[in-house]
Design a protein around this motif. Structure first.
Motif, mmCIF file in Angstrom:
data_model
loop_
_atom_site.group_PDB
_atom_site.id
_atom_site.type_symbol
_atom_site.label_atom_id
_atom_site.label_comp_id
_atom_site.label_asym_id
_atom_site.label_seq_id
_atom_site.Cartn_x
_atom_site.Cartn_y
_atom_site.Cartn_z
ATOM 1 N N LYS A 185 0.829 -1.255 -0.020
ATOM 2 C CA LYS A 185 0.095 -0.034 -0.095
ATOM 3 C C LYS A 185 0.881 1.196 0.079
ATOM 4 N N LEU A 186 1.758 1.123 0.792
ATOM 5 C CA LEU A 186 2.825 2.392 0.780
ATOM 6 C C LEU A 186 3.637 2.500 -0.264
ATOM 7 N N ALA A 187 3.991 1.636 -1.127
ATOM 8 C CA ALA A 187 4.772 1.898 -2.325
ATOM 9 C C ALA A 187 4.117 1.687 -3.509
ATOM 10 N N GLY A 188 2.803 1.432 -3.481
ATOM 11 C CA GLY A 188 1.704 1.132 -4.342
ATOM 12 C C GLY A 188 2.154 0.230 -5.505
ATOM 13 N N ILE A 189 2.417 -1.089 -4.718
ATOM 14 C CA ILE A 189 2.775 -2.067 -5.566
ATOM 15 C C ILE A 189 1.495 -3.006 -6.036
ATOM 16 N N GLU A 190 1.100 -3.479 -7.171
ATOM 17 C CA GLU A 190 -0.078 -4.318 -7.621
ATOM 18 C C GLU A 190 0.419 -5.735 -7.592
ATOM 19 N N VAL A 191 -0.363 -6.543 -6.682
ATOM 20 C CA VAL A 191 0.044 -7.865 -6.417
ATOM 21 C C VAL A 191 -1.061 -8.713 -7.473
ATOM 22 N N PRO A 192 -0.183 -9.757 -8.227
ATOM 23 C CA PRO A 192 -1.151 -10.560 -9.333
ATOM 24 C C PRO A 192 -2.255 -11.253 -8.521
ATOM 25 N N GLU A 193 -3.255 -11.575 -9.242
ATOM 26 C CA GLU A 193 -4.460 -12.316 -8.625
ATOM 27 C C GLU A 193 -4.121 -13.583 -7.939
ATOM 28 N N ARG A 194 -3.373 -14.302 -8.814
ATOM 29 C CA ARG A 194 -3.184 -15.612 -8.147
ATOM 30 C C ARG A 194 -2.428 -15.596 -6.657
ATOM 31 N N ALA A 195 -1.350 -14.710 -6.531
ATOM 32 C CA ALA A 195 -0.892 -14.337 -5.367
ATOM 33 C C ALA A 195 -1.943 -13.850 -4.148
ATOM 34 N N GLU A 196 -2.860 -13.172 -4.613
ATOM 35 C CA GLU A 196 -3.840 -12.718 -3.595
ATOM 36 C C GLU A 196 -4.607 -13.898 -2.925
ATOM 37 N N TYR A 197 -4.902 -14.704 -3.982
ATOM 38 C CA TYR A 197 -5.598 -15.886 -3.516
ATOM 39 C C TYR A 197 -4.852 -16.773 -2.713
ATOM 40 N N ILE A 198 -3.572 -17.176 -3.202
ATOM 41 C CA ILE A 198 -2.877 -18.135 -2.317
ATOM 42 C C ILE A 198 -2.559 -17.499 -0.908
ATOM 43 N N ARG A 199 -2.601 -15.996 -0.872
ATOM 44 C CA ARG A 199 -2.344 -15.382 0.408
ATOM 45 C C ARG A 199 -3.749 -15.804 1.372
ATOM 46 N N VAL A 200 -4.885 -15.508 0.732
ATOM 47 C CA VAL A 200 -6.110 -15.780 1.554
ATOM 48 C C VAL A 200 -6.063 -17.309 2.227
ATOM 49 N N ILE A 201 -5.634 -18.160 1.041
ATOM 50 C CA ILE A 201 -5.798 -19.533 1.520
ATOM 51 C C ILE A 201 -4.656 -19.790 2.757
ATOM 52 N N MET A 202 -3.646 -19.061 2.648
ATOM 53 C CA MET A 202 -2.471 -19.514 3.700
ATOM 54 C C MET A 202 -2.882 -18.644 4.930
ATOM 55 N N GLY A 203 -3.646 -17.422 4.735
ATOM 56 C CA GLY A 203 -4.033 -16.796 6.068
ATOM 57 C C GLY A 203 -5.083 -17.373 6.789
ATOM 58 N N GLU A 204 -5.920 -17.845 5.941
ATOM 59 C CA GLU A 204 -6.916 -18.754 6.653
ATOM 60 C C GLU A 204 -6.751 -19.778 7.243
ATOM 61 N N LEU A 205 -5.793 -20.703 6.680
ATOM 62 C CA LEU A 205 -5.184 -21.916 7.062
ATOM 63 C C LEU A 205 -4.237 -21.640 8.432
ATOM 64 N N SER A 206 -3.732 -20.415 8.238
ATOM 65 C CA SER A 206 -2.935 -20.100 9.822
ATOM 66 C C SER A 206 -3.980 -19.703 10.800
ATOM 67 N N ARG A 207 -4.972 -19.178 10.404
ATOM 68 C CA ARG A 207 -6.116 -19.017 11.514
ATOM 69 C C ARG A 207 -6.602 -19.879 12.254
ATOM 70 N N ILE A 208 -6.872 -21.186 11.377
ATOM 71 C CA ILE A 208 -7.283 -22.373 11.881
ATOM 72 C C ILE A 208 -6.278 -23.023 12.794
ATOM 73 N N ALA A 209 -5.148 -22.971 12.226
ATOM 74 C CA ALA A 209 -4.020 -23.522 12.989
ATOM 75 C C ALA A 209 -4.090 -22.873 14.487
ATOM 76 N N SER A 210 -4.156 -21.408 14.467
ATOM 77 C CA SER A 210 -4.138 -20.794 15.588
ATOM 78 C C SER A 210 -5.006 -21.141 16.650
ATOM 79 N N HIS A 211 -6.431 -21.333 16.035
ATOM 80 C CA HIS A 211 -7.698 -21.462 16.963
ATOM 81 C C HIS A 211 -7.480 -22.814 17.329
ATOM 82 N N GLN A 212 -6.790 -23.697 16.610
ATOM 83 C CA GLN A 212 -6.747 -25.231 17.066
ATOM 84 C C GLN A 212 -5.939 -25.318 18.376
ATOM 85 N N LEU A 213 -4.785 -24.316 18.320
ATOM 86 C CA LEU A 213 -3.779 -24.220 19.422
ATOM 87 C C LEU A 213 -4.591 -23.583 20.578
ATOM 88 N N PHE A 214 -5.714 -22.909 20.204
ATOM 89 C CA PHE A 214 -6.107 -22.053 21.445
ATOM 90 C C PHE A 214 -7.072 -23.238 22.027
#
Lengths: 366, 146, 348, 238
Positions: free
Chosen positions: A84-113
């Protein structure tokens, strides 16, 4: 009248359920807690000072060490802030993979909770079942980024390497097994009357107090406030997925558990939708190894971390290194509510309150 | 409940010349002098429903400190950034704990790492560093030994 | 088959005959036999403990989908020996400001009481050390003495936390004494006698677990609390908060406490199988083998409960005993009374 | 009824009591590592052009190198390369930014050492790299900066391993070598090379004892060079 005096005991930084070095000074009158003062700072590494002597790309692995249980979430937060700061455009596929990885991390964190809550209450078997299920996510992280936990897989402008072929079937089978997994936790833990007796009505937090004390994430939603940054201020591509925000009713330890339990299911739904819409294409924008954002520009970008609102405030002075980087850590702010929820409770409820606020001291102390 | 723009208008009419509206593509914000902070906060909290102080931090610009507040209103999610300059030699600022209790630890952290005293803070002590630590690490002039 | 059945009985008869042949008067011979039997009991206890500690770790491992100790010896059998050696070689500290006499005698008292429980337990067909006619009463009264040993240990070590921990576990044990005793009244009413061998004899056609299911459950719960095990392990739990009664102990003295706990466990499970599962009654196998099988089954039940449930909070624990267990046992006694009256009425 | 939740919990634990155990018995069974696993960082010394980008990219100053100006070719050449594993964060930034991609993560995760000096791995420029440029050098890892008189434990262990491999090689070379090259006749050629030149044999054995991947690469390199030489001889012959 019986002359009693108050007893001050320390639930020391090395306490088994101290989540990484939290020291709570509890003032007791018999069994009843008069006050519980948390002391933090035992894991302080001054990450913000380190950031001032690292280039933007070099700082990426340090962010994984903030909330080391929500593996990819803090890294995604930082990387999106810099883009956002440097105004860089992220390709679509990377955005989707980031969402998948983020949600997997959330599940892992909640499981450890759930696991650490179970062992704090004495059910060691509960912890081991949660860790066994979490192991599948760890394997997925390991096959994509090479590291189980502190995986510096995100890069400014996209991700480091594309998904290996065996990743997609593994995620699909994991997401399909989530209901079975939840049913097992229901059977072993939530259905258990002793477990319910230890959690229901403990550590009540009203909605006004929660907002006033800055409590965010599942702890806030447990008090009945439906506020999730993925819906309130969608970042990345979260506006393309439909998922509900689970909300509790009376803000006690039981609701904090139930909200997280429901969130695992919702994250599963997001991953499924992201997997269906996953486009082909490149995974990383052309970003020079060293780049200089505009002088005097600053950005405050926040994401919905596993523990609450995780924000990065970055000020650039036109150099290749951030002039000032402040991390708004949810665990640090959530811990302020610990005395509020523990006053008047019993000694053993302090352990329950620490476990259900789910602080990670690496993030709280920075 | 008024929209974001209306809030900034309301603030600038009440304080007029002292306010400087910041054009920032991500965050609508105002730069205000230090003294009017408590009034401003009470005003936007009570009249405009900004009940959630997300982030409070400070930036050391060598010649001056700059306090930065990011304030949101839950649930309709309007946002406002408030910046205030603090002079570098005797840095002190009014505390916002009486308005948003969440400021308690965040102000203690700014005091601990940056050295800005907050008047009216119930217990202004170091929170992250040990009490006998001298110096404030996040200041630009703090030299990392070794 | 008959030979194996009365193996030990014949052995003791032969032993007495042999002593008399040496000219030892009968009274003395009995005394020596009693001593031998006591040593056998101590041997049984030590064997049981080594097996039990290993079994506990294996059971908890299996429940948690891991194999448990398997490095020392086949399936980790020598694990307990290693633990014992470790505890033996550990330095045995007695803190200076403790009340030395009480601090030292507490574990010894705990251990002696636990061993004394075995005197009345029927190990097989008329294989008892002493067949007291008030056997059950003796067992329960001795069982409550262990509370004193725990208090001595906690108070003697002159440490704020162990005193607090001792107080907590003493409160827990006392409040669970009552349902423990009351839940056995049903069995006593049916057999009409406190002599354990009579109780076992009365169970030859139907086991009391079928007649007294509620008593079995309440006794099991009260026994778990009595042994500080399972969901009631209050002192061992918040080690930092209340530090338990054993904090100041180390080395062999701590091991003694630990062993006494397991001896208590074996004794209580043996009593449970005697009262509710028909003691040494059993179709083919010799009688003393049956009691061993049943006791280990009951102990598996104890371990299974321990490794499944979370810990109960202190006030729930006390409320559960006074408000739930005691009323239930009282109702059970009244129900048994009616049952007996009707049964006696029909039986004529 | 009050107790049903408790009983359901017990039913689950009983189910797992009889189910298959899922833990890996570590020293006997090795964990199955995915292909991208980041174990120990190592450098292929000969491909490195001493540009120093990796030392600048690393956030934690793990990597450092000494280089010197080559007299005749005027190009920089690498003298020694140090990897201080205790500060490495496994973030892969150096691997990605190395222009001649000679930095890789191996699958060796047993990186604990007895004394702290061994954690710092120093690669030295092998002497023969200067005469025959194409030759492959063997990085001697575990080099303690001050040469201690007696061999450290690791070196002793390696010594024994090498002797064992050497005897195995003498007894039945093809079978041992087939693990390192793809086809059977390659192993045959490699066996002939080993017989012909003892120094190559020791080098290969040392590599086998140290790191499987490098041994495989070196073996393949030997075979290809031998095949090229044989081809030239046959062409020269006709």
């Amino acid at each position: 009248m019986l002359q009693t005096e108050q007893l001050t005991i320390n639930i020391g930084p090395q306490h088994p359920s101290a989540h990484g070095g939290l020291h709570v000074e509890a003032v007791l009158d018999g069994e009843v807690v008069v006050d519980a003062i948390p002391h933090v700072g035992y894991v302080h590494r001054s990450v913000e000072k380190i950031a001032e002597s690292r280039t933007y790309a070099q700082f990426v692995p340090y962010t994984a060490r903030l909330d080391y249980l929500g593996t990819h979430l803090p890294v995604i937060g930082y990387v999106q802030a810099v883009e956002k700061l440097a105004g860089i455009e992220v390709p679509e596929r990377a955005e989707y993979i980031r969402v998948i990885m983020g949600e997997l991390s959330r599940i892992a964190s909640h499981q450890l909770f759930i696991g650490s809550l179970a062992i704090d209450l004495g059910a060691t078997t509960g912890l081991l079942y949660c860790m066994r299920d979490r192991e599948r996510i760890m394997d997925m992280f390991e096959m994509t980024s090479g590291q189980r936990l502190l995986a510096a897989y995100m890069r400014i402008g996209g991700i480091a390497e594309d998904l290996p072929p065996e990743f997609l079937p593994a995620v699909r089978s994991f997401v399909r097994d989530i209901p079975k997994m939840i049913k097992e936790y229901q059977g072993l833990l939530y259905g258990n009357e002793i477990f319910q007796a230890r959690l229901k009505g403990i550590g009540k937090l009203s909605a006004q107090d929660a907002i006033a004390y800055g409590v965010t994430g599942p702890n806030l939603r447990a008090c009945g406030v439906s506020y999730d940054i993925r819906k309130a201020e969608p970042y990345g591509i979260y506006d393309r997925f439909d998922f509900e925000i689970p909300v509790g009713s009376n803000g006690d330890a039981w609701d904090r558990l139930m909200v997280r339990n429901e969130e695992i299911i919702q994250s599963g739904r997001i991953i499924e939708q992201a997997l269906d819409q996953l486009p082909e294409g490149e995974i990383r924008a052309k970003v020079p190894r060293v780049f200089k954002p505009e002088k005097g520009k600053s950005v405050y970008h926040r994401i919905e971390g596993a523990k609450g609102e995780l924000g990065y405030y970055i000020v650039s002075d036109g150099g290749e290194k951030p002039y000032r980087l402040h991390v708004r850590a949810p665990s640090f702010v959530n811990l302020m509510a610990l005395p509020l929820v523990s006053r008047g409770g019993l000694v053993q409820d302090i352990i329950v309150n620490i476990a259900t606020l789910d602080p990670v001291l690496g993030e709280a102390d920075r | 409940m008024s929209s974001q723009q209306a809030v900034i208008e309301d603030i600038s009419n009440t304080w007029g010349n002292q306010i400087e509206v910041l054009e920032d593509e991500f965050f609508a914000g105002v730069k205000v002098p230090l003294q009017i902070l408590p009034e401003l906060f009470r005003k936007i909290r009570d009249e405009h429903g900004f009940n959630y102080l997300a982030n409070l931090t400070a930036v050391d610009h060598q010649d001056r400190f700059e306090l930065v507040y990011h304030i949101y209103s839950i649930p309709d999610n309007r946002k406002l950034m408030v910046k205030a300059d603090v002079d570098h030699d005797a840095p002190s600022a009014p505390s916002a704990v009486s308005i948003w209790p969440t400021a308690d630890w965040q102000e203690r952290e700014v005091f601990d790492l940056m050295g800005i005293r907050f008047e009216g803070h119930p217990n202004l002590k170091r929170i992250l560093l040990p009490d006998e630590f001298e110096g404030h690490p996040l200041r630009k002039d703090f030299q990392m030994k070794g | 088959m008959q030979k194996i059945e009365t193996l030990f009985v014949d052995l003791s008869d032969w032993f007495i005959a042999w002593l008399q042949s040496l000219g030892v008067p009968l009274a003395w011979a009995d005394a020596i036999l009693l001593l031998i039997q006591f040593l056998c009991i101590v041997g049984i206890i030590l064997a049981n403990i080594t097996i039990l500690i290993w079994l506990e770790r294996k059971v908890s491992g299996f429940i948690q989908q891991r194999p448990g100790p398997n490095r020392l010896g086949p399936h980790g059998v020598f694990q307990t020996v290693a633990d014992a050696l470790k505890l033996l070689t550990k330095e045995d500290i007695i803190p200076s400001k403790t009340d030395r006499l009480i601090f030292i005698t507490a574990p010894i008292l705990f251990m002696t009481i636990s061993v004394m429980l075995y005197i009345v337990l029927p190990m097989g067909k008329d294989m008892q050390v002493v067949d007291l006619n008030v056997g059950l009463f003796f067992f329960i009264s001795l069982g409550s003495l262990t509370t004193i040993a725990l208090l001595m240990g906690g108070w003697g070590s002159n440490n704020k936390w162990s005193l607090l921990g001792a107080m907590r576990s003493v409160a827990q044990m006392i409040s669970y004494e009552i349902p423990l005793a009351l839940s056995l009244m049903g069995v006593v009413m049916i057999t009409g006698s406190l002599r354990l061998s009579d109780i076992v004899a009365a169970q030859d056609n139907v086991w009391f677990i079928l007649l007294q299911p509620i008593a079995f459950i309440t006794y099991f719960i009260a026994a778990t609390a009595e042994l500080n095990r399972g969901p009631f392990d209050m002192p061992e739990a918040e080690q930092e908060l209340t530090a338990g009664a054993y904090t100041e102990y180390s080395g062999m003295r701590y091991a003694l406490f630990f062993l006494a706990e397991y001896t208590n466990l074996v004794a209580v499970s043996a009593l449970l199988s005697t009262l509710f599962l028909g003691g040494w009654q059993g179709p083919w196998l010799p009688s003393w083998l049956w009691i061993i099988i049943k006791t280990y089954l009951v102990m598996f039940l104890f371990m299974w409960v321990k490794w499944t449930f979370p810990r109960i909070r202190m006030d729930h624990l006390m409320a559960f005993s006074w408000k739930v267990l005691i009323p239930v046992t009282l109702v059970n006694i009244v129900a048994t009374g009616f049952g007996l009256y009707i049964f006696k009425g029909i039986g004529g | 009824m009050y107790g049903t939740g408790l009983l359901k919990g017990m039913a689950i634990t009983l189910k797992y009591f009889f189910s298959k155990k899922i833990t890996i018995q570590y020293p006997e069974e090795m964990p199955k590592l995915p292909e991208r696993f980041r174990g120990r960082l190592y450098i292929e010394f000969e491909k490195c052009i001493a540009c120093g980008i990796c030392t600048k990219t690393c956030p934690n100053d793990v990597l450092s190198l000494e280089d010197a100006r080559d007299e005749n070719t005027k190009k920089k050449k690498l003298i020694s390369y140090t990897i201080d594993h205790q500060y490495c964060m496994f973030c892969n930034l150096c691997v990605e930014n190395c222009p001649s991609n000679c930095l890789h993560f191996s699958h060796d995760f047993e990186m604990s050492r007895y004394n702290r000096a061994d954690i710092k791995e120093v690669y030295h420029r092998p002497p023969e790299m200067d005469q025959v440029p194409a030759q492959v050098s063997a990085p001697d890892s575990g080099e303690a900066p001050e040469p201690s008189s007696d061999l450290t434990e690791d070196a002793l262990k390696k010594q024994k391993k090498m002797e064992a491999l050497m005897t195995a090689l003498d007894k039945n070379p093809v079978k041992v070598l087939s693990r390192y090259v793809d086809s059977e006749d390659d192993a045959q050629i490699l066996a002939e090379i080993i017989q012909a030149d003892r120094s190559k044999a020791e080098k290969l054995v040392e590599l086998m004892a140290d790191d499987q991947e490098k041994a495989r690469k070196v073996a393949v390199a030997f075979v290809n060079k031998e095949k090229k030489q044989r081809q030239r001889q046959t062409e020269g012959g006709e």
